[in-house]
Design a protein around this motif. Structure first.
Motif, mmCIF file in Angstrom:
data_model
loop_
_atom_site.group_PDB
_atom_site.id
_atom_site.type_symbol
_atom_site.label_atom_id
_atom_site.label_comp_id
_atom_site.label_asym_id
_atom_site.label_seq_id
_atom_site.Cartn_x
_atom_site.Cartn_y
_atom_site.Cartn_z
ATOM 1 N N GLY A 160 63.446 5.087 14.650
ATOM 2 C CA GLY A 160 62.994 5.544 13.345
ATOM 3 C C GLY A 160 61.562 6.025 13.315
ATOM 4 O O GLY A 160 61.088 6.481 12.266
ATOM 5 N N GLY A 161 60.849 5.927 14.443
ATOM 6 C CA GLY A 161 59.483 6.445 14.488
ATOM 7 C C GLY A 161 59.484 7.964 14.404
ATOM 8 O O GLY A 161 60.266 8.623 15.092
ATOM 9 N N LEU A 162 58.628 8.531 13.557
ATOM 10 C CA LEU A 162 58.574 9.980 13.377
ATOM 11 C C LEU A 162 57.126 10.445 13.401
ATOM 12 O O LEU A 162 56.334 10.071 12.529
ATOM 13 C CB LEU A 162 59.237 10.388 12.062
ATOM 14 C CG LEU A 162 59.245 11.890 11.749
ATOM 15 C CD1 LEU A 162 60.055 12.646 12.794
ATOM 16 C CD2 LEU A 162 59.798 12.130 10.352
ATOM 17 N N ALA A 163 56.780 11.240 14.392
ATOM 18 C CA ALA A 163 55.435 11.791 14.516
ATOM 19 C C ALA A 163 55.438 13.224 14.001
ATOM 20 O O ALA A 163 56.273 14.036 14.412
ATOM 21 C CB ALA A 163 54.978 11.759 15.973
ATOM 22 N N VAL A 164 54.508 13.528 13.102
ATOM 23 C CA VAL A 164 54.299 14.897 12.630
ATOM 24 C C VAL A 164 53.087 15.426 13.377
ATOM 25 O O VAL A 164 51.954 14.993 13.144
ATOM 26 C CB VAL A 164 54.075 14.932 11.105
ATOM 27 C CG1 VAL A 164 53.846 16.374 10.646
ATOM 28 C CG2 VAL A 164 55.261 14.324 10.374
#
Length: 504
Positions: free
Chosen positions: A220-224
């Motif tokens: 679920g980690g999301l890097a923008v």
């Protein structure tokens, strides 16, 4: 660190196959090349540890053949498949087929592709997530009533639902052009992606084309990882990309990132993807599409963020979580990429065939070149004509433009027409230097290109001759260039005015 996989098959060709192979090597993973008959001796084949033939030259019988690629994976004992970009990279059916064979697909899940990779499905997902989309259809054009298309208003765009890269896109200025545009776009989409589904949306102009890079893990980690401006285009295909996007307000920059996150969180997302937007003169923004794959221009984001996106694609596919240094990455400096295509900018960017003669790429501080060809390479006409990507990185945009200008001065390619001439023209245009341009720059300012003079041709011929001598003698190209300076202008920059002068 234990390698996440023992062996990965790279289901692609050219520069992107080499780029992925390099990431594999740094991670301690063996790479497997695939090749069609015409690519048997291509650079990407020699760049890998193993190679497997997948069929004859036509892409439909080789790089787009799911069965051929899976059979190659079986023969090579690969544990995972990286699709690169283009070809099958956004095919949910391919991703499912890979997993059905007990292999790992290095990319977003098949259900994510179905929800976002298909452009029509992505538009519906964005609407459900509360993100504005360009006015247009949410169903295939074949399923829409004629009145629904007419209500969108002209000019409009016919676009392929199953792929990108500018293929399957046609502008329509009036009702009389619509049927032909639909048929042409469908045929091109089938040839490029194996899917002839098209839809229609309003043409928003003037506007900028800005995209946001995402990287997510399975937890679920999301890097923008920031945005890129991709507005320098011809035929709806990108020529130049830069990060961060210039002359964008902080509020719009933050809004783009938030919209991209909302779209990605609407489905089960992991791995790499890009959310694309149109931004008009008032900084209104509309969702265009989501590319659930690695982008051609991923390198500029890698340069400003310090994140190796390709390596993290592989690590995420193996179950790794994104660490804080990736999750919290912020852009440093400015990066610009220009695509070197075998195309003639003085002839509507039409394709150019030939054998690579002189091949001298720029070097020095802040320069990166991802190339898929070499001297003596005969360019196949069956595939995308991308030769190389030239990238620069500097402390700020002004320094990056100056570095790009220097890098282009050092770059020499002969044997075919290329887009180098256009790029050297571009870096001296006030709109580009100031970072105030939109998607209409090429058609409005370039047209068919500035006229060529005999002086240009003679300087180009001299520069090519020096490049050949330099390559043969292994002498530094800077010395050769300095020795040919005429009228206070380096011949490397004037060579840009006509790559077509020397077709071997």
């Amino acid at each position: 660190m234990t390698p996440p996989f023992r062996r990965i098959l790279i289901a692609n060709r050219g520069e992107i196959a080499i780029r992925v192979a390099r990431a594999c090597r740094e991670l301690g993973i063996e790479s497997v090349a695939v090749y069609s008959d015409v690519d048997r001796d291509a650079p990407h084949v020699r760049a890998m540890d193993h190679a497997e033939r997948i069929g004859p030259t036509p892409a439909a019988e080789s790089y787009l053949s799911v069965d051929a690629i899976l059979d190659a994976a079986r023969r090579s004992e690969a544990e995972a498949i990286h699709p690169g970009y283009g070809f099958l990279s956004e095919s949910a059916a391919f991703a499912r087929a890979v997993e059905s064979k007990g292999l790992v697909f290095v990319g977003p899940p098949a259900e994510t592709m179905e929800g976002l990779g298909n452009k029509l499905a992505a538009r519906r997902t964005a609407v459900a997530a509360g993100v504005a989309v360009t006015p247009g259809l949410l169903v295939p054009a074949a399923d829409a009533r004629p009145s629904e298309i007419e209500d969108i208003g002209y000019p409009l765009l016919v676009k392929a639902a199953g792929g990108g890269g500018g293929r399957g896109v046609r502008r329509v200025d009036g009702p009389a052009e619509l049927d032909t545009a639909l048929d042409t776009a469908r045929a091109e989409a089938v040839a490029a992606f194996g899917d002839g589904t098209v839809y229609v949306e309003k043409l928003v102009a003037p506007a900028r084309h800005i995209e946001v890079q995402l990287l997510g893990d399975r937890a679920g980690g999301l890097a923008v990882l920031g945005e890129r401006d991709c507005s320098i285009q011809r035929r709806h295909q990108k020529l130049v990309e830069e990060a961060p996007a210039p002359n964008l307000s902080a509020a719009t920059r933050a809004g783009l990132a938030d919209d991209a996150r909302r779209v990605a969180e609407a489905v089960r997302f992991h791995n790499a993807a890009t959310v694309e937007f149109l931004v008009d003169e008032s900084e209104n923004r509309w969702f265009l599409e989501m590319n659930t794959r690695l982008q051609v221009e991923h390198g500029v984001t890698e340069l400003v963020s310090g994140v190796d996106i390709v390596a993290w694609q592989i690590l995420v596919a193996a179950g790794e979580h994104l660490p804080p240094e990736v999750m919290e990455a912020r852009p440093t400096g400015h990066a610009i990429q220009v695509r070197i295509y075998a195309e003639d900018p003085w002839n509507g960017f039409g394709p150019s065939a030939g054998t690579v003669g002189a091949w001298q790429m720029a070097a020095g501080p802040g320069i990166r070149v991802d190339a898929g060809v070499e001297p003596g390479y005969e360019l196949p006409t069956a595939y995308d004509p991308l030769l190389a990507k030239l990238m620069v990185h500097a402390a700020d945009r002004g320094a990056a433009v100056a570095r790009l200008r220097r890098a282009l001065d050092e770059t020499v390619v002969s044997g075919m027409s290329t887009t180098l001439g256009f790029h050297r023209w571009l870096v001296d245009q006030p709109a580009f230097v100031d970072g105030r341009y939109d998607t209409g720059l090429v058609s409005d300012a370039w047209g068919d290109g500035p006229p060529l003079t005999e002086h240009d041709r003679s300087l180009a011929s001299a520069a090519v001759a020096v490049a050949r001598r330099d390559l043969a003698d292994s002498r530094p190209h800077e010395d050769a260039a300095a020795g040919l300076a005429l009228d206070g202008e380096r011949p490397w920059s004037r060579l840009a005015r006509t790559e077509a002068v020397d077709h071997e």
